[in-house]
Design a protein around this motif. Structure first.
Motif, PDB file in Angstrom:
ATOM      1  N   ALA A   6       0.828  -1.204   0.000  1.00  0.00           N
ATOM      2  CA  ALA A   6       0.000   0.000   0.000  1.00  0.00           C
ATOM      3  C   ALA A   6       0.865   1.258   0.000  1.00  0.00           C
ATOM      4  CB  ALA A   6      -0.927  -0.005   1.203  1.00  0.00           C
ATOM      5  N   LEU A   7       1.921   1.264   0.795  1.00  0.00           N
ATOM      6  CA  LEU A   7       2.810   2.428   0.831  1.00  0.00           C
ATOM      7  C   LEU A   7       3.543   2.599  -0.492  1.00  0.00           C
ATOM      8  CD1 LEU A   7       4.246   2.146   4.448  1.00  0.00           C
ATOM      9  CD2 LEU A   7       2.571   3.773   3.589  1.00  0.00           C
ATOM     10  N   ALA A   8       3.966   1.499  -1.097  1.00  0.00           N
ATOM     11  CA  ALA A   8       4.654   1.580  -2.383  1.00  0.00           C
ATOM     12  C   ALA A   8       3.717   2.099  -3.464  1.00  0.00           C
ATOM     13  CB  ALA A   8       5.217   0.219  -2.771  1.00  0.00           C
ATOM     14  N   VAL A  38     -13.193   7.378   2.474  1.00  0.00           N
ATOM     15  CA  VAL A  38     -13.231   6.040   1.865  1.00  0.00           C
ATOM     16  C   VAL A  38     -12.376   5.066   2.669  1.00  0.00           C
ATOM     17  CG1 VAL A  38     -12.581   4.703  -0.183  1.00  0.00           C
ATOM     18  CG2 VAL A  38     -13.783   6.874  -0.436  1.00  0.00           C
ATOM     19  N   LEU A  39     -11.226   5.509   3.153  1.00  0.00           N
ATOM     20  CA  LEU A  39     -10.373   4.661   3.982  1.00  0.00           C
ATOM     21  C   LEU A  39     -11.082   4.238   5.262  1.00  0.00           C
ATOM     22  CD1 LEU A  39      -7.566   3.427   4.677  1.00  0.00           C
ATOM     23  CD2 LEU A  39      -7.064   5.601   5.796  1.00  0.00           C
ATOM     24  N   ILE A  40     -11.742   5.163   5.936  1.00  0.00           N
ATOM     25  CA  ILE A  40     -12.468   4.842   7.167  1.00  0.00           C
ATOM     26  C   ILE A  40     -13.594   3.850   6.879  1.00  0.00           C
ATOM     27  CG2 ILE A  40     -13.926   5.798   9.004  1.00  0.00           C
ATOM     28  CD1 ILE A  40     -10.925   6.453   9.251  1.00  0.00           C
ATOM     29  N   LEU A  41     -14.352   4.069   5.795  1.00  0.00           N
ATOM     30  CA  LEU A  41     -15.425   3.141   5.440  1.00  0.00           C
ATOM     31  C   LEU A  41     -14.873   1.758   5.103  1.00  0.00           C
ATOM     32  CD1 LEU A  41     -17.733   5.426   3.282  1.00  0.00           C
ATOM     33  CD2 LEU A  41     -18.166   4.564   5.578  1.00  0.00           C
ATOM     34  N   ASP A  42     -13.730   1.705   4.403  1.00  0.00           N
ATOM     35  CA  ASP A  42     -13.097   0.415   4.094  1.00  0.00           C
ATOM     36  C   ASP A  42     -12.723  -0.331   5.364  1.00  0.00           C
ATOM     37  OD1 ASP A  42     -13.319   0.605   1.376  1.00  0.00           O
ATOM     38  OD2 ASP A  42     -11.300   1.401   1.072  1.00  0.00           O
ATOM     39  N   LEU A  43     -12.147   0.373   6.315  1.00  0.00           N
ATOM     40  CA  LEU A  43     -11.756  -0.271   7.566  1.00  0.00           C
ATOM     41  C   LEU A  43     -12.966  -0.796   8.332  1.00  0.00           C
ATOM     42  CD1 LEU A  43      -8.931   2.124   8.785  1.00  0.00           C
ATOM     43  CD2 LEU A  43      -8.693  -0.162   7.818  1.00  0.00           C
ATOM     44  N   ILE A  44     -14.049  -0.034   8.345  1.00  0.00           N
ATOM     45  CA  ILE A  44     -15.266  -0.485   9.027  1.00  0.00           C
ATOM     46  C   ILE A  44     -15.805  -1.752   8.376  1.00  0.00           C
ATOM     47  CG2 ILE A  44     -17.698   0.115   9.440  1.00  0.00           C
ATOM     48  CD1 ILE A  44     -16.728   3.033   9.814  1.00  0.00           C
ATOM     49  N   ILE A  66     -12.576  -5.551  -1.352  1.00  0.00           N
ATOM     50  CA  ILE A  66     -12.618  -4.211  -0.755  1.00  0.00           C
ATOM     51  C   ILE A  66     -11.243  -3.548  -0.813  1.00  0.00           C
ATOM     52  CG2 ILE A  66     -13.017  -2.967   1.413  1.00  0.00           C
ATOM     53  CD1 ILE A  66     -15.125  -5.201   1.993  1.00  0.00           C
ATOM     54  N   PHE A  67     -10.168  -4.334  -0.645  1.00  0.00           N
ATOM     55  CA  PHE A  67      -8.816  -3.770  -0.681  1.00  0.00           C
ATOM     56  C   PHE A  67      -8.439  -3.323  -2.093  1.00  0.00           C
ATOM     57  CE2 PHE A  67      -4.199  -4.339  -1.118  1.00  0.00           C
ATOM     58  CZ  PHE A  67      -3.771  -3.410  -0.178  1.00  0.00           C
ATOM     59  N   LEU A  68      -8.795  -4.125  -3.097  1.00  0.00           N
ATOM     60  CA  LEU A  68      -8.398  -3.807  -4.467  1.00  0.00           C
ATOM     61  C   LEU A  68      -9.300  -2.755  -5.118  1.00  0.00           C
ATOM     62  CD1 LEU A  68      -7.502  -7.381  -5.741  1.00  0.00           C
ATOM     63  CD2 LEU A  68      -5.936  -5.557  -5.061  1.00  0.00           C
ATOM     64  N   PHE A  69     -10.595  -2.777  -4.807  1.00  0.00           N
ATOM     65  CA  PHE A  69     -11.556  -1.841  -5.375  1.00  0.00           C
ATOM     66  C   PHE A  69     -12.350  -1.212  -4.228  1.00  0.00           C
ATOM     67  CE2 PHE A  69     -11.067  -5.423  -8.317  1.00  0.00           C
ATOM     68  CZ  PHE A  69     -10.478  -4.764  -9.387  1.00  0.00           C
ATOM     69  N   PRO A  70     -11.796  -0.206  -3.564  1.00  0.00           N
ATOM     70  CA  PRO A  70     -12.394   0.292  -2.325  1.00  0.00           C
ATOM     71  C   PRO A  70     -13.849   0.745  -2.440  1.00  0.00           C
ATOM     72  CG  PRO A  70     -10.223   1.235  -2.633  1.00  0.00           C
ATOM     73  CD  PRO A  70     -10.548   0.481  -3.875  1.00  0.00           C
ATOM     74  N   ILE A  71     -14.171   1.614  -3.355  1.00  0.00           N
ATOM     75  CA  ILE A  71     -15.528   2.154  -3.418  1.00  0.00           C
ATOM     76  C   ILE A  71     -16.489   1.111  -3.974  1.00  0.00           C
ATOM     77  CG2 ILE A  71     -16.971   3.951  -4.452  1.00  0.00           C
ATOM     78  CD1 ILE A  71     -14.448   5.732  -4.394  1.00  0.00           C
ATOM     79  N   TYR A  77     -20.423  -5.117  -1.358  1.00  0.00           N
ATOM     80  CA  TYR A  77     -20.586  -5.795  -0.077  1.00  0.00           C
ATOM     81  C   TYR A  77     -21.942  -5.457   0.542  1.00  0.00           C
ATOM     82  CZ  TYR A  77     -19.986  -7.136   4.762  1.00  0.00           C
ATOM     83  OH  TYR A  77     -20.171  -7.679   5.997  1.00  0.00           O
ATOM     84  N   TRP A  78     -22.296  -4.184   0.573  1.00  0.00           N
ATOM     85  CA  TRP A  78     -23.552  -3.796   1.202  1.00  0.00           C
ATOM     86  C   TRP A  78     -24.770  -4.241   0.399  1.00  0.00           C
ATOM     87  CZ3 TRP A  78     -21.917   1.640   3.307  1.00  0.00           C
ATOM     88  CH2 TRP A  78     -21.247   1.453   4.509  1.00  0.00           C
ATOM     89  N   LEU A  79     -24.616  -4.440  -0.919  1.00  0.00           N
ATOM     90  CA  LEU A  79     -25.742  -4.877  -1.731  1.00  0.00           C
ATOM     91  C   LEU A  79     -25.919  -6.396  -1.747  1.00  0.00           C
ATOM     92  CD1 LEU A  79     -25.502  -2.539  -4.859  1.00  0.00           C
ATOM     93  CD2 LEU A  79     -27.162  -2.435  -3.006  1.00  0.00           C
ATOM     94  N   PHE A  80     -24.815  -7.156  -1.803  1.00  0.00           N
ATOM     95  CA  PHE A  80     -24.895  -8.583  -2.094  1.00  0.00           C
ATOM     96  C   PHE A  80     -24.346  -9.513  -1.021  1.00  0.00           C
ATOM     97  CE2 PHE A  80     -24.504  -6.486  -6.291  1.00  0.00           C
ATOM     98  CZ  PHE A  80     -25.777  -6.783  -6.749  1.00  0.00           C
ATOM     99  N   SER A  81     -23.980  -9.026   0.150  1.00  0.00           N
ATOM    100  CA  SER A  81     -23.289  -9.889   1.106  1.00  0.00           C
ATOM    101  C   SER A  81     -24.206 -10.632   2.067  1.00  0.00           C
ATOM    102  CB  SER A  81     -22.300  -9.068   1.920  1.00  0.00           C
ATOM    103  OG  SER A  81     -22.992  -8.185   2.771  1.00  0.00           O
ATOM    104  N   ASN A  82     -25.482 -10.305   2.114  1.00  0.00           N
ATOM    105  CA  ASN A  82     -26.409 -10.932   3.054  1.00  0.00           C
ATOM    106  C   ASN A  82     -25.875 -10.792   4.485  1.00  0.00           C
ATOM    107  OD1 ASN A  82     -28.604 -12.208   4.037  1.00  0.00           O
ATOM    108  ND2 ASN A  82     -28.156 -14.205   3.125  1.00  0.00           N
TER     109      ASN A  82
END
Length: 96
Positions: A6-8, A38-44, A66-71, A77-82
């Motif tokens: 991520a840093l690189a 977006v970072l905070i939402l990803d972590l949550i 989520i890591f590769l495609f954050p938004i 996830y929220w639509l299809f994860s049950n």
């Protein structure tokens, strides 16, 4: 290792041209305020995935998405994860 990647990637994404007035909303290395939100939402979402009752392979899959495609990953996830079915059984039990 993921932190190093991520840093690189952030170092490679740094702009090389000179900008006199940098606006955090439209230009910046990490996306400014929008990137931070977006970072905070990803972590949550990743914490919610890791605490769920899903099999490990599903946890890894959702976390990678989520890591590769954050938004897009958060939206999918929220639509299809049950989420209700895989909610962790923590907290208090109901009194019968």
């Amino acid at each position: 290792m993921l932190l190093q990647l991520a840093l690189a990637s952030m170092a490679l994404a740094a702009p090389t041209m000179h900008v006199e007035k940098a606006n955090a909303w439209q230009y910046g290395t990490g996306g400014g305020i929008v990137g931070f939100v977006v970072l905070i939402l990803d972590l949550i979402v990743i914490i919610e995935v890791l605490q769920s009752t899903r099999p490990v392979s599903h946890k890894v899959g959702w976390s990678l998405l989520i890591f590769l495609f954050p938004i897009i990953g958060i939206i999918l996830y929220w639509l299809f994860s049950n989420r209700e079915q895989h909610k962790a059984a923590g907290g208090y039990e109901a009194i019968p």
